[in-house]
Design a protein around this motif. Structure first.
Motif, PDB file in Angstrom:
ATOM      1  N   GLN A  48     -24.657  22.396 -10.334  1.00  0.00           N
ATOM      2  CA  GLN A  48     -24.511  20.607 -10.960  1.00  0.00           C
ATOM      3  C   GLN A  48     -23.255  20.105 -11.685  1.00  0.00           C
ATOM      4  N   LYS A  49     -21.613  21.112 -11.870  1.00  0.00           N
ATOM      5  CA  LYS A  49     -20.928  21.100 -12.227  1.00  0.00           C
ATOM      6  C   LYS A  49     -20.260  20.958 -11.332  1.00  0.00           C
ATOM      7  N   GLU A  50     -20.573  22.222 -10.687  1.00  0.00           N
ATOM      8  CA  GLU A  50     -19.481  22.412  -9.173  1.00  0.00           C
ATOM      9  C   GLU A  50     -20.206  21.060  -7.805  1.00  0.00           C
ATOM     10  N   GLU A  51     -20.737  20.313  -7.826  1.00  0.00           N
ATOM     11  CA  GLU A  51     -21.538  19.826  -7.208  1.00  0.00           C
ATOM     12  C   GLU A  51     -20.774  17.998  -8.158  1.00  0.00           C
ATOM     13  N   ALA A  52     -20.530  18.341  -8.268  1.00  0.00           N
ATOM     14  CA  ALA A  52     -19.409  16.781  -9.414  1.00  0.00           C
ATOM     15  C   ALA A  52     -18.327  17.325  -9.536  1.00  0.00           C
ATOM     16  N   LYS A  53     -18.210  18.157  -9.575  1.00  0.00           N
ATOM     17  CA  LYS A  53     -16.745  18.671  -8.330  1.00  0.00           C
ATOM     18  C   LYS A  53     -16.038  17.771  -7.123  1.00  0.00           C
ATOM     19  N   LYS A  54     -17.035  18.292  -6.161  1.00  0.00           N
ATOM     20  CA  LYS A  54     -17.429  17.504  -5.033  1.00  0.00           C
ATOM     21  C   LYS A  54     -17.405  16.073  -4.557  1.00  0.00           C
ATOM     22  N   LYS A  55     -17.790  15.806  -5.587  1.00  0.00           N
ATOM     23  CA  LYS A  55     -18.646  14.072  -5.819  1.00  0.00           C
ATOM     24  C   LYS A  55     -17.114  13.318  -6.187  1.00  0.00           C
ATOM     25  N   GLU A  56     -16.193  13.978  -6.857  1.00  0.00           N
ATOM     26  CA  GLU A  56     -15.016  13.196  -7.454  1.00  0.00           C
ATOM     27  C   GLU A  56     -14.704  12.447  -6.837  1.00  0.00           C
ATOM     28  N   VAL A  57     -13.709  11.227  -7.030  1.00  0.00           N
ATOM     29  CA  VAL A  57     -13.017  10.276  -6.224  1.00  0.00           C
ATOM     30  C   VAL A  57     -12.150  10.111  -6.546  1.00  0.00           C
ATOM     31  N   HIS A  58     -10.684  10.750  -5.936  1.00  0.00           N
ATOM     32  CA  HIS A  58      -9.324  10.478  -6.132  1.00  0.00           C
ATOM     33  C   HIS A  58      -8.781   9.565  -5.803  1.00  0.00           C
ATOM     34  N   VAL A  59      -8.166   8.304  -6.771  1.00  0.00           N
ATOM     35  CA  VAL A  59      -7.568   7.289  -6.062  1.00  0.00           C
ATOM     36  C   VAL A  59      -6.169   7.915  -6.741  1.00  0.00           C
ATOM     37  N   GLU A  60      -5.306   7.634  -5.283  1.00  0.00           N
ATOM     38  CA  GLU A  60      -3.843   7.126  -4.681  1.00  0.00           C
ATOM     39  C   GLU A  60      -3.005   5.862  -5.486  1.00  0.00           C
ATOM     40  N   GLU A  61      -2.384   5.694  -5.662  1.00  0.00           N
ATOM     41  CA  GLU A  61      -1.711   5.031  -6.519  1.00  0.00           C
ATOM     42  C   GLU A  61      -0.391   4.436  -6.035  1.00  0.00           C
ATOM     43  N   ASN A  62       0.185   3.579  -5.611  1.00  0.00           N
ATOM     44  CA  ASN A  62       1.717   3.632  -5.386  1.00  0.00           C
ATOM     45  C   ASN A  62       1.759   4.627  -3.739  1.00  0.00           C
ATOM     46  N   VAL A  63       0.663   4.634  -3.320  1.00  0.00           N
ATOM     47  CA  VAL A  63       1.069   5.366  -1.966  1.00  0.00           C
ATOM     48  C   VAL A  63       1.633   4.332  -0.707  1.00  0.00           C
ATOM     49  N   PRO A  64       2.397   5.030   0.317  1.00  0.00           N
ATOM     50  CA  PRO A  64       3.563   4.525   1.724  1.00  0.00           C
ATOM     51  C   PRO A  64       1.876   3.942   2.294  1.00  0.00           C
ATOM     52  N   ALA A  65       2.975   2.525   2.867  1.00  0.00           N
ATOM     53  CA  ALA A  65       2.633   2.155   4.054  1.00  0.00           C
ATOM     54  C   ALA A  65       2.480   2.900   5.229  1.00  0.00           C
ATOM     55  N   PRO A  66       1.198   2.895   6.131  1.00  0.00           N
ATOM     56  CA  PRO A  66       1.388   4.174   7.232  1.00  0.00           C
ATOM     57  C   PRO A  66       2.359   3.844   8.480  1.00  0.00           C
ATOM     58  N   SER A  67       2.906   4.534   8.718  1.00  0.00           N
ATOM     59  CA  SER A  67       3.872   4.327  10.126  1.00  0.00           C
ATOM     60  C   SER A  67       3.019   3.900  11.069  1.00  0.00           C
ATOM     61  N   PRO A  68       3.173   3.337  12.094  1.00  0.00           N
ATOM     62  CA  PRO A  68       3.215   2.216  12.882  1.00  0.00           C
ATOM     63  C   PRO A  68       2.318   2.863  14.153  1.00  0.00           C
ATOM     64  N   ARG A  69       1.105   2.471  14.610  1.00  0.00           N
ATOM     65  CA  ARG A  69       1.060   3.456  15.604  1.00  0.00           C
ATOM     66  C   ARG A  69       1.556   2.939  17.263  1.00  0.00           C
ATOM     67  N   SER A  70       1.771   4.418  17.848  1.00  0.00           N
ATOM     68  CA  SER A  70       1.690   4.291  19.015  1.00  0.00           C
ATOM     69  C   SER A  70       0.401   5.095  19.683  1.00  0.00           C
ATOM     70  N   ASN A  71       0.829   4.620  20.928  1.00  0.00           N
ATOM     71  CA  ASN A  71      -0.042   5.149  22.506  1.00  0.00           C
ATOM     72  C   ASN A  71      -1.467   4.866  22.016  1.00  0.00           C
ATOM     73  N   CYS A  72      -1.749   3.458  21.688  1.00  0.00           N
ATOM     74  CA  CYS A  72      -3.014   2.974  21.385  1.00  0.00           C
ATOM     75  C   CYS A  72      -3.456   2.292  22.398  1.00  0.00           C
ATOM     76  N   THR A  73      -4.831   2.389  22.445  1.00  0.00           N
ATOM     77  CA  THR A  73      -5.694   1.839  24.048  1.00  0.00           C
ATOM     78  C   THR A  73      -6.721   0.433  23.878  1.00  0.00           C
ATOM     79  N   VAL A  74      -6.483  -0.149  25.191  1.00  0.00           N
ATOM     80  CA  VAL A  74      -7.432  -1.282  24.846  1.00  0.00           C
ATOM     81  C   VAL A  74      -8.815  -0.991  25.626  1.00  0.00           C
ATOM     82  N   TYR A  75      -9.806  -1.542  25.494  1.00  0.00           N
ATOM     83  CA  TYR A  75     -10.938  -1.275  26.489  1.00  0.00           C
ATOM     84  C   TYR A  75     -11.325  -2.664  26.586  1.00  0.00           C
ATOM     85  N   SER A  76     -11.905  -3.422  28.311  1.00  0.00           N
ATOM     86  CA  SER A  76     -12.292  -4.841  28.155  1.00  0.00           C
ATOM     87  C   SER A  76     -13.462  -4.203  28.549  1.00  0.00           C
ATOM     88  N   SER A  77     -14.774  -4.593  28.165  1.00  0.00           N
ATOM     89  CA  SER A  77     -16.145  -4.414  28.425  1.00  0.00           C
ATOM     90  C   SER A  77     -16.370  -5.599  29.260  1.00  0.00           C
TER      91      SER A  77
END
Length: 77
Positions: A48-77
């Protein structure tokens, strides 16, 4: 191109080393096995202790914004 001379006892020493290593390995495996005599409550608590460690949630604060994406694709249906 004659035969190579063997040192006496070389094969026997090698066999003894391998046998000792195999016995050591077998002893380690036997010690890891769970026997009926073990305390089941203690085993369940450790799991149970091992499973609790696996299910633990880590919240990181003050994280820099992600870099802009390149090579995105758009599909029209």
């Amino acid at each position: 191109m004659g035969k190579k001379q063997r040192k006496p006892g070389k094969g026997k020493e090698k066999t003894e080393r391998k046998t000792a290593k195999a016995e050591e390995k077998k002893a380690r495996r036997e010690s890891k096995k769970v026997s009926i005599e073990d305390d089941i409550d203690a085993i369940l608590a450790s799991i149970q202790k091992e499973e609790a460690k696996k299910k633990e949630v880590h919240v990181e604060e003050n994280v820099p914004a992600p870099s802009p994406r390149s090579n995105c694709t758009v599909y029209s249906s």
